[in-house]
Design an enzyme around this catalytic site. Structure first.
Site, mmCIF file in Angstrom:
data_model
loop_
_atom_site.group_PDB
_atom_site.id
_atom_site.type_symbol
_atom_site.label_atom_id
_atom_site.label_comp_id
_atom_site.label_asym_id
_atom_site.label_seq_id
_atom_site.Cartn_x
_atom_site.Cartn_y
_atom_site.Cartn_z
ATOM 1 N N LYS A 155 0.858 -1.105 0.029
ATOM 2 C CA LYS A 155 0.104 0.032 -0.099
ATOM 3 C C LYS A 155 0.717 1.062 0.025
ATOM 4 O O LYS A 155 0.471 2.362 -0.348
ATOM 5 C CB LYS A 155 -0.864 0.034 1.119
ATOM 6 N N LYS A 192 -5.075 -9.495 -7.324
ATOM 7 C CA LYS A 192 -6.475 -9.699 -6.491
ATOM 8 C C LYS A 192 -7.686 -8.975 -7.126
ATOM 9 O O LYS A 192 -7.476 -7.744 -7.367
ATOM 10 C CB LYS A 192 -6.079 -9.410 -5.161
ATOM 11 N N LYS A 245 -11.354 -3.378 -4.558
ATOM 12 C CA LYS A 245 -12.259 -2.342 -4.625
ATOM 13 C C LYS A 245 -11.452 -1.197 -5.094
ATOM 14 O O LYS A 245 -12.257 -0.186 -5.704
ATOM 15 C CB LYS A 245 -12.504 -1.863 -3.123
HETATM 16 P P1 AMP Z 1 -11.569 -5.408 2.673
HETATM 17 O O1 AMP Z 1 -12.529 -4.907 1.546
HETATM 18 O O2 AMP Z 1 -10.212 -5.083 2.495
HETATM 19 O O3 AMP Z 1 -11.894 -4.785 3.922
HETATM 20 O O4 AMP Z 1 -11.826 -6.878 2.893
HETATM 21 C C1 AMP Z 1 -12.824 -7.568 3.650
HETATM 22 C C2 AMP Z 1 -12.739 -9.004 3.430
HETATM 23 O O5 AMP Z 1 -12.714 -9.483 2.096
HETATM 24 C C3 AMP Z 1 -11.319 -9.422 4.147
HETATM 25 O O6 AMP Z 1 -11.474 -10.625 4.864
HETATM 26 C C4 AMP Z 1 -10.507 -9.660 2.627
HETATM 27 O O7 AMP Z 1 -9.602 -10.670 3.129
HETATM 28 C C5 AMP Z 1 -11.541 -10.272 1.939
HETATM 29 N N1 AMP Z 1 -11.330 -10.004 0.566
HETATM 30 C C6 AMP Z 1 -11.142 -8.760 -0.141
HETATM 31 N N2 AMP Z 1 -10.767 -8.993 -1.431
HETATM 32 C C7 AMP Z 1 -10.790 -10.521 -1.559
HETATM 33 C C8 AMP Z 1 -10.624 -11.323 -2.769
HETATM 34 N N3 AMP Z 1 -10.001 -10.785 -3.923
HETATM 35 N N4 AMP Z 1 -10.673 -12.570 -2.507
HETATM 36 C C9 AMP Z 1 -10.966 -13.249 -1.399
HETATM 37 N N5 AMP Z 1 -11.232 -12.326 -0.331
HETATM 38 C C10 AMP Z 1 -11.089 -11.105 -0.329
#
Ligand code: AMP
Ligand code: TRP
Length: 339
Positions: free
Chosen positions: A116, A203, A206
């Site tokens: 990041k 990956k 968002k």
């Molecule tokens: P975040 O949007 O970064 O707060 O992620 C929320 C949850 O979604 C966390 O447990 C992340 O590990 C999971 N997550 C985010 N992106 C992915 C992805 N591409 N594949 C699987 N899990 C994800």
């Protein structure tokens, strides 16, 4: 079992933009299935979100959007505690204490910070650097046993375990012996790392500038069909074995998505489509996605329109979370010798 002797689950999602299929399959779908057997807390981690700049108006909307998505995906406020992190001040309080337990050397190893911060290391917020200490506070404040997350959070979970262990050791002569139970990550293979639809080495995220790389929970059926039909594959026919997938990341990703949605193994899906056209497979994948996501989207739109219901759920959640965390913080302060 009463909620008191059930094991505890904690997890969180950042309110930083539209939720996507990776968030759903990697995290939220598992939150839903755990909530009946565990005492579950699902948090909207806004204090994590502000480690990078957030427009205040958008942040407020995004908080309500994650709350709506939790509800629309099937998290039931009767079974789970749904709340906003900043409404429970004990998270920030314990994070400060953990800033003093965690070691600089541990934080320096965090790959997510390195990714990041990139070349901008000197100019990112200090919150971005100490972010894993706050995450440890989230989890340990409730003495969670299990933490369902995607693969990218594995290292942060290891750090959480290290902090818990160091606290227990440092304060073992002062009532801290075995104070924190050591939480286990729950990272399901297959769905823990959903990749971009355009690049099988990245990956699904968002923050990717192109929304064609991800299926968002709010995408309508036509958009789902369009994104899947444009999803990158390769010129080879449908694979006949798991081994072939090693060199075909985009195809593996689509099969993983199919397999997690259908709750069948990738081998079963390979057998089903072996010898068929890619276009056939993609058509089936779009249909499957629509059958799972359309009800969620419709529910999401309905819930989002009912702001007072969401606010009620969140204020109940925060009341319950404060009750639990006040008790833990009191004990921790007493062990440390604070005030
Ligand atoms: P975040 O949007 O970064 O707060 O992620 C929320 C949850 O979604 C966390 O447990 C992340 O590990 C999971 N997550 C985010 N992106 C992915 C992805 N591409 N594949 C699987 N899990 C994800
Ligand atoms: N860091 C997690 C992410 O970016 C979100 C998060 C914050 C979290 N606190 C948590 C996840 C506690 C699980 C448990 O996805």
């Amino acid at each position: 079992m009463t909620s008191n002797n059930k094991k505890k689950v904690f997890s969180g999602v950042q309110p930083t933009g539209a939720l996507h299929l990776g968030n759903y399959l990697g995290a939220i779908k598992n939150f839903v299935s755990l909530q009946t057997d565990y005492d579950s807390l699902y948090c909207i981690v806004d204090l994590h979100a502000i480690t990078v700049w957030q427009n205040p108006k958008e942040l407020k909307d995004n908080i309500l959007e994650v709350a709506s998505a939790y509800l629309a995906c099937g998290i039931d406020p009767k079974n789970s505690t749904i709340f906003v992190q900043s409404s429970v001040p004990q998270h920030a309080e314990l994070a400060w204490i953990f800033n003093c337990i965690s070691r600089i050397g541990w934080l320096n190893r965090m790959t997510q910070f390195k990714e990041k911060a990139g070349k901008n290391k000197e100019n990112v917020s200090s919150g971005l650097y100490t972010y894993p200490n706050l995450m440890a506070a989230d989890i340990l404040l409730y003495q969670a046993d299990l933490v369902p997350v995607g693969d990218d959070q594995k290292q942060h979970l290891e750090l959480t375990r290290d902090i818990a262990q160091k606290f227990n050791n440092d304060y073992s002569d002062f009532g801290g012996d075995n104070f924190f139970s050591i939480p286990e990550p729950l990272i399901l293979s297959g769905s823990a790392r959903i990749m971009s639809l355009r690049d099988g080495s990245k990956k699904m995220s968002k923050s990717d500038s192109s929304s064609m790389t991800r299926i968002e929970l709010k995408d309508d059926n036509d958009l789902i069909v369009k994104k899947i039909s444009k999803a990158k594959t390769d010129p080879l026919p449908m694979p006949g074995s798991l081994k072939e997938l090693d060199s075909r990341p985009e195809v593996r990703n689509l099969l993983n998505i199919f397999s997690s949605l259908r709750e069948e193994t990738v081998s079963e899906i390979i057998n089903e489509f072996n010898g068929k056209q890619f276009s056939d497979f993609k058509k089936n994948l779009s249909d499957l996605l629509i059958s799972k996501l359309e009800p969620i989207r419709l529910e999401l739109l309905k819930i989002e329109a009912d702001k007072s219901y969401i606010r009620d759920v969140l204020s109940n959640g925060s009341y319950k979370a404060i009750e639990k965390s006040e008790k833990t913080i009191k004990e921790i302060k007493n062990i440390i010798g604070l005030g």
